[in-house]
Scaffold this motif. Structure first.
Motif, short mmCIF file in Angstrom:
data_model
loop_
_atom_site.label_atom_id
_atom_site.label_comp_id
_atom_site.label_asym_id
_atom_site.label_seq_id
_atom_site.Cartn_x
_atom_site.Cartn_y
_atom_site.Cartn_z
N ARG A 130 0.81 -1.22 0.00
CA ARG A 130 0.00 0.00 0.00
C ARG A 130 0.85 1.27 0.00
O ARG A 130 0.33 2.37 -0.08
CB ARG A 130 -0.97 0.01 1.18
CG ARG A 130 -0.34 0.09 2.55
CD ARG A 130 -1.44 0.36 3.59
NE ARG A 130 -0.98 0.16 4.94
CZ ARG A 130 -0.32 1.08 5.64
NH1 ARG A 130 -0.05 2.24 5.10
NH2 ARG A 130 0.06 0.82 6.88
N ARG A 133 7.38 3.62 3.32
CA ARG A 133 7.64 4.65 4.32
C ARG A 133 8.52 5.70 3.68
O ARG A 133 8.34 6.89 3.81
CB ARG A 133 8.32 4.05 5.55
CG ARG A 133 8.48 5.09 6.63
CD ARG A 133 9.25 4.64 7.84
NE ARG A 133 9.88 5.84 8.41
CZ ARG A 133 10.57 5.88 9.50
NH1 ARG A 133 10.76 4.80 10.20
NH2 ARG A 133 11.11 7.00 9.92
N LEU A 168 5.24 -0.89 3.00
CA LEU A 168 4.12 -1.16 3.90
C LEU A 168 3.16 -2.08 3.16
O LEU A 168 2.74 -1.78 2.04
CB LEU A 168 3.40 0.15 4.25
CG LEU A 168 4.30 1.28 4.76
CD1 LEU A 168 3.52 2.59 4.87
CD2 LEU A 168 4.89 0.91 6.12
N THR A 176 -0.59 -4.14 9.39
CA THR A 176 0.44 -3.84 8.40
C THR A 176 1.69 -4.66 8.69
O THR A 176 2.03 -4.86 9.84
CB THR A 176 0.80 -2.33 8.47
OG1 THR A 176 -0.36 -1.57 8.15
CG2 THR A 176 1.91 -1.98 7.50
N ARG A 177 2.32 -5.16 7.66
CA ARG A 177 3.64 -5.77 7.80
C ARG A 177 4.60 -4.90 6.98
O ARG A 177 4.18 -4.21 6.04
CB ARG A 177 3.68 -7.21 7.26
CG ARG A 177 2.67 -8.16 7.91
CD ARG A 177 3.19 -8.79 9.21
NE ARG A 177 3.22 -7.87 10.33
CZ ARG A 177 2.17 -7.61 11.13
NH1 ARG A 177 1.01 -8.17 10.96
NH2 ARG A 177 2.31 -6.76 12.13
N THR A 178 5.87 -4.93 7.33
CA THR A 178 6.83 -4.13 6.58
C THR A 178 7.95 -5.00 6.06
O THR A 178 8.23 -6.07 6.60
CB THR A 178 7.45 -3.01 7.46
OG1 THR A 178 8.12 -3.62 8.56
CG2 THR A 178 6.38 -2.07 7.99
N LEU B 255 5.21 10.58 10.05
CA LEU B 255 4.93 9.15 9.85
C LEU B 255 3.43 8.93 9.68
O LEU B 255 3.00 8.09 8.90
CB LEU B 255 5.47 8.35 11.03
CG LEU B 255 7.00 8.46 11.20
CD1 LEU B 255 7.46 7.81 12.49
CD2 LEU B 255 7.69 7.81 10.01
N LYS B 258 2.14 9.58 6.17
CA LYS B 258 2.44 8.53 5.19
C LYS B 258 1.73 7.23 5.52
O LYS B 258 2.04 6.19 4.94
CB LYS B 258 3.95 8.26 5.18
CG LYS B 258 4.77 9.41 4.66
CD LYS B 258 6.22 9.02 4.77
CE LYS B 258 7.12 10.17 4.36
NZ LYS B 258 8.52 9.82 4.61
N ALA B 260 2.31 5.49 7.87
CA ALA B 260 3.33 4.56 8.35
C ALA B 260 3.26 4.47 9.87
O ALA B 260 4.24 4.22 10.54
CB ALA B 260 4.72 5.01 7.90
N ASN B 379 8.86 -0.30 15.20
CA ASN B 379 8.43 -0.26 13.81
C ASN B 379 7.07 0.42 13.87
O ASN B 379 6.08 -0.20 14.27
CB ASN B 379 8.34 -1.69 13.27
CG ASN B 379 7.89 -1.73 11.83
OD1 ASN B 379 7.22 -0.82 11.35
ND2 ASN B 379 8.24 -2.79 11.13
N ALA B 381 4.94 1.30 11.74
CA ALA B 381 3.89 0.82 10.84
C ALA B 381 3.15 -0.39 11.43
O ALA B 381 1.95 -0.53 11.24
CB ALA B 381 4.47 0.48 9.47
N THR B 382 3.89 -1.25 12.14
CA THR B 382 3.24 -2.42 12.73
C THR B 382 2.91 -2.18 14.20
O THR B 382 2.08 -2.86 14.77
CB THR B 382 4.17 -3.66 12.67
OG1 THR B 382 5.32 -3.40 13.49
CG2 THR B 382 4.62 -3.95 11.25
#
Lengths: 439, 463
Positions: A130, A133, A168, A176-178, B255, B258, B260, B379, B381-382
């Motif tokens: 999606r 970062r 992402l 979400t996983r990165t 962040l 985005k 994120a 992290n 985002a997670t």
């Protein structure tokens, strides 16, 4: 040097760094930094007392004050018979082609394109991606000179660049996983946006649906980039300065088996495939191959002039520094000799274990004095020699000395990594895994 | 620090290719440090940094260049480089007139470190070294560090802003190694404040050294930390890193913009236990993350981020605030003139609760008591984060018992915030920290009262 007085040793280090950084996001350039920075450092040793001073400018007003400041600082230091600058040691220098003009000769627009290509390709690879970062292009060209009253007059330059991104990815549970990947090279033409995009997306997708794990002890398999992080810790713990000051469990263990015989480790800055290759160290001495562990036996430590004097041994040309910081011994290009088999064969060898894909918090979870370490990890469970369910929010803990003795396999798939080390996949015997799943 | 006419001229050059916003950031930083290690005073060093960073913003793009040359020609060429980098598409800019400098705020420093004799600083090192070694023969190594810095900044921008600040920080730390039958262990204590040498009127370096030495000695008898999910009680001042990682970074607007961050689009939601009120406060005089203005010229702010568990706001810098037509919250910071500013924390803390700290421990059947936390990483985002524990004990039947070895704890930010079920009335600030983000480090402070998290995963080696 004209200003060195009798009984005084002086070292001057001058440095110029040019760097570019491009950060892109959403198909647009978010920022472009183009900068040149300067550094000058002076180190004076008078009667075994060392004083230093530095400034971030070639401005003569600032530079002129350095020698005086360093002399003044030396007056407050304790006398130390180890203190002193390097002397030419006659070790042959491995010639290396001077870096080409690649990074300077490349337009900003071309650098934008590289970073934008990483983001675009990552988004195109899989519809679950999606966004990123950031996708980042960076390059750095360093020129450094070290001149001493002892006759060293050394100049070294390096140029390298890298592309990196963190993607992402939408997980099935709405989370979400990165996935992160980086790729480094000596010239902009070496940098491969497709490789960075592909690897980062692959790494993120592998973790979709990950859950925690039950605590227990499991054999773990490290792909090269993860093995390199842990081997880097070993490299830090083999610093001669740590040995002199009694801050490493590897002190006083030369000639002792400190690892499984499958491990042979050395530092080789002369290997020009390593991105951190250099012909000279931070004190202006020739970089050389430094044997550390040979078939499991501890063979040596990394030394600068001062730590070598402390142990009464020959230096290894391993001083790391910038113009703004004093030299200290450290590794540049750690290399683990190839064993047998690739990552797949290492996995196939494990009946019940964990493949580690990310390490988090090594900086806070490692005690280089005691050797204990603990990190947050993500990975994939191995069952019956095959990859099974993905795992997240787990911990991996152990002791570095214990881990080295418990190495089960060293692969042949040596990979030259963006950090400069070249390391293959490795399997460790059972290590402590922590997780929140009830047993 | 720089002639106002030269500032105007530099900004005009920066805007000459059609930039929408331009800024000049000038910094002059002096630092000195001394290290006593292995019984010897070594590494006395002094450093000086002086230069300017110039940025030009056009649409979503920022061009940035910096120079150590503060002459007219040096500034002009940096301004040109930044303008070219931003690829201005708009109209050539008008002449810039910055307003008179805002009244310069005193920094409240009582004793400027540069006025203190080096011998006096060195004396502190030897006092601490002796105090640590006096704790017993198990102490095999002591390292004591003193550092001070004075950072003067000037920020001017094309909106007419001109502001200056004078930031003085003083830091002292002691690290000990204890050696015993079980190997070597370490203990550390540090203090850092945005004040001058008067720090040592408030701080007894000998006591600090004893504390560091005792931590190392205690750990010699520590058992391996457990592994797996358990209840964790964090002592007063110790939990700041937990919040810094669990949600602090996730509330940084860059962040969030985005997506994120797991906290994006969650304003007004219950994101934490109702016990939790989280504040980021750059105005806390003397604290490690304190300043008068941020590195974009915005006065430090006191910003409530989570109130009674409800997410109320994010932290903002000028760029992100501009996109949302609001003002910066005073969180635009940078490591030096060689770096672009971004959203950063200042002093981040959890307001006091009402529970009796002793009762929090007594009502915990089993778990881990963390007296001192190390660094951490998240992290955003997670939401998964880790942080290290450097001094910790087991809790067994409501009592703090055996010391355990260090290790990391791992958790998920949103889950951990909801899982806070006790908050003490013993608020304290924690240790000075350096927070890293995208390769830039800035000083940050944090604080918490004693608190309890229902479940965190402890990464130890004991089965």
């Amino acid at each position: 040097m004209a200003r060195a007085e009798i009984g005084e040793q002086i070292e001057v280090c001058v440095e110029r760094v040019r760097r570019t950084e491009v950060r892109v996001h959403g198909g647009e350039v978010e920022s472009l930094t183009e900068a040149e920075s300067h550094g000058v450092g002076v180190r004076v040793v008078i009667d075994g007392r060392e004083g230093t001073s530095n400034c971030g400018s070639f401005d003569s007003e600032l530079v002129d004050a350095l020698l005086c400041d360093a002399r003044d600082n030396a007056g407050f230091a304790s006398p130390d018979d180890r203190a002193g600058i390097a002397h030419p040691d006659g070790h042959p220098v491995t010639e290396r082609a001077r870096p080409g003009p690649g990074f300077s000769a490349t337009s900003s627009a071309k650098k934008f394109d590289l970073a934008l290509a990483v983001e675009r390709q990552a988004l195109d690879l899989d519809r679950r991606v999606r966004g990123v970062r950031a996708a980042v292009y960076g390059d750095q060209q360093v020129e450094r000179a070290v001149v001493t009253s002892s006759g060293i007059d050394a100049e070294v330059s390096s140029a390298r660049g890298a592309l990196s991104t963190s993607v992402l990815i939408n997980d099935i549970d709405g989370g979400t996983r990165t996935g992160y990947a980086a790729h480094a090279g000596f010239d902009p033409s070496d940098l491969d946006p497709e490789k960075v995009a592909t690897l980062s997306v692959q790494r993120g997708l592998q973790l979709l649906g990950a859950t925690s794990i039950a605590s227990g002890r499991l054999p773990v398999v490290f792909p090269p980039r993860i093995a390199a992080s842990l081997i880097g810790l070993v490299g830090s713990m083999l610093s001669g300065e740590r040995v002199v000051k009694g801050r490493t469990p590897f002190g006083g263990r030369l000639g002792v088996a400190v690892a499984d015989s499958a491990l042979t480790l050395f530092d080789d800055p002369t290997d020009q495939r390593s991105i951190t290759t250099s012909e000279l160290d931070g004190e202006g001495l020739a970089c050389r191959v430094v044997p550390l562990i040979g078939s499991g036996m501890l063979e040596g430590y990394l030394h600068d002039t001062k730590s070598a004097r402390g142990l009464g041994v020959t230096g290894t040309g391993s001083a790391i520094r910038t113009a703004r910081s004093s030299p200290s011994p450290g590794y540049r290009s750690l290399h683990v000799a190839a064993g047998l088999g690739d990552l797949e064969s290492l996995i196939a060898d494990v009946d019940d274990g964990l493949l580690i894909l990310t390490l988090q918090g090594l900086h806070s979870g490692v005690n280089q004095v005691s050797g204990d370490f603990s990190a947050g990890v993500e990975g994939i469970r191995i069952r019956g020699g095959a990859l099974a369910e993905p795992v997240r929010e787990a911990t991996l803990a152990g002791s570095i000395p214990r881990m080295l003795l418990d190495i089960a396999r060293v692969g042949a798939d040596v990979e030259y990594l963006p950090g400069g080390s070249s390391v293959p996949s490795m399997t460790m015997g059972a290590m402590a895994i922590g997780g929140s799943d009830p047993r | 620090m720089l002639d106002h006419e030269l500032v105007n001229q530099t900004l005009s050059v920066a805007m000459s290719t059609g930039g929408e916003f331009a800024e000049v950031f000038v910094e002059d930083k002096r630092s000195s440090s001394a290290l006593l290690d292995d019984g010897r005073v070594e590494e006395l060093t002094s450093g000086r940094d002086r230069g300017a960073g110039i940025r030009v913003v056009v649409g979503g793009s920022t061009g940035f260049a910096h120079t150590a040359d503060l002459s007219e020609s040096g500034l002009t060429s940096a301004a040109r480089a930044a303008a070219a980098a931003a690829r201005g598409a708009g109209q050539p800019g008008a002449t810039i007139e910055v307003s008179a400098a805002q009244e310069s705020r005193g920094n409240g420093v009582l004793i400027a470190p540069e006025d203190v004799a080096k011998a006096t600083k060195v004396e502190l090192l030897t006092v601490a070294d002796a105090a640590a070694r006096a704790e017993g023969g198990a102490i095999s190594q002591v390292s004591v560090r003193y550092g001070d810095s004075r950072r003067r900044i000037l920020v001017a921008n094309s909106d007419g802003l001109l502001a200056e600040d004078d930031q003085v920080r003083t830091l002292f730390s002691v690290s000990c190694v204890a050696t015993g039958d079980t190997g070597m262990q370490t203990g550390r204590e540090s203090v850092g404040r945005t004040i001058g040498f008067e720090l040592f009127d408030q701080t007894d370096v000998g006591e600090m050294a004893q504390q560091a030495a005792r931590r190392a000695i205690t750990k010699l008898s520590a058992r391996p930390a457990p592994s797996g999910a358990m209840t964790v009680v964090v002592g007063p001042g110790g939990g700041g890193v937990l919040f810094h990682e669990a949600c602090g970074h996730g509330l940084e607007a860059d962040l969030v913009a985005k997506s994120a961050s797991v906290f994006a689009n969650r304003i007004g939601d219950q994101v934490a236990s109702p016990l939790v009120t989280l504040i980021d406060d750059g105005t806390m005089a003397g604290e490690w993350g304190h300043f008068g203005i941020d590195d974009e010229g915005q006065p430090a702010g006191q910003n409530v981020l989570i109130e009674d568990g409800v997410l109320t706001d994010y932290m903002w810098d000028r760029l992100r605030a501009r996109n949302e037509s609001r003002t910066s919250s005073g969180n635009g910071r940078r490591q030096s003139y060689q770096h672009l500013p971004m959203v950063r924390m200042t002093n981040t803390y959890i307001g006091e609760g009402t529970d009796d700290p002793a009762e929090i421990v007594a009502s915990t059947e089993s778990g881990v008591y963390v007296a001192q936390l190390g660094g951490g990483q998240v992290n955003t985002a997670t939401g998964d984060f880790v942080f290290g524990m450097t001094e910790a004990y087991l809790i067994e039947n409501g009592e703090i018992t055996a010391p355990i070895r260090e290790g990391n704890l791992i958790g998920n930010g949103p889950e951990v915030l909801m899982g806070i079920d006790a908050l003490g009335d013993d608020f304290a600030m924690g240790h000075p920290g350096m927070c890293g983000k995208d390769g830039q480090g800035v000083p940050v402070g944090d604080g918490t009262p004693t608190l309890r998290v229902k479940s965190l995963t402890v990464g130890g080696t004991a089965a």
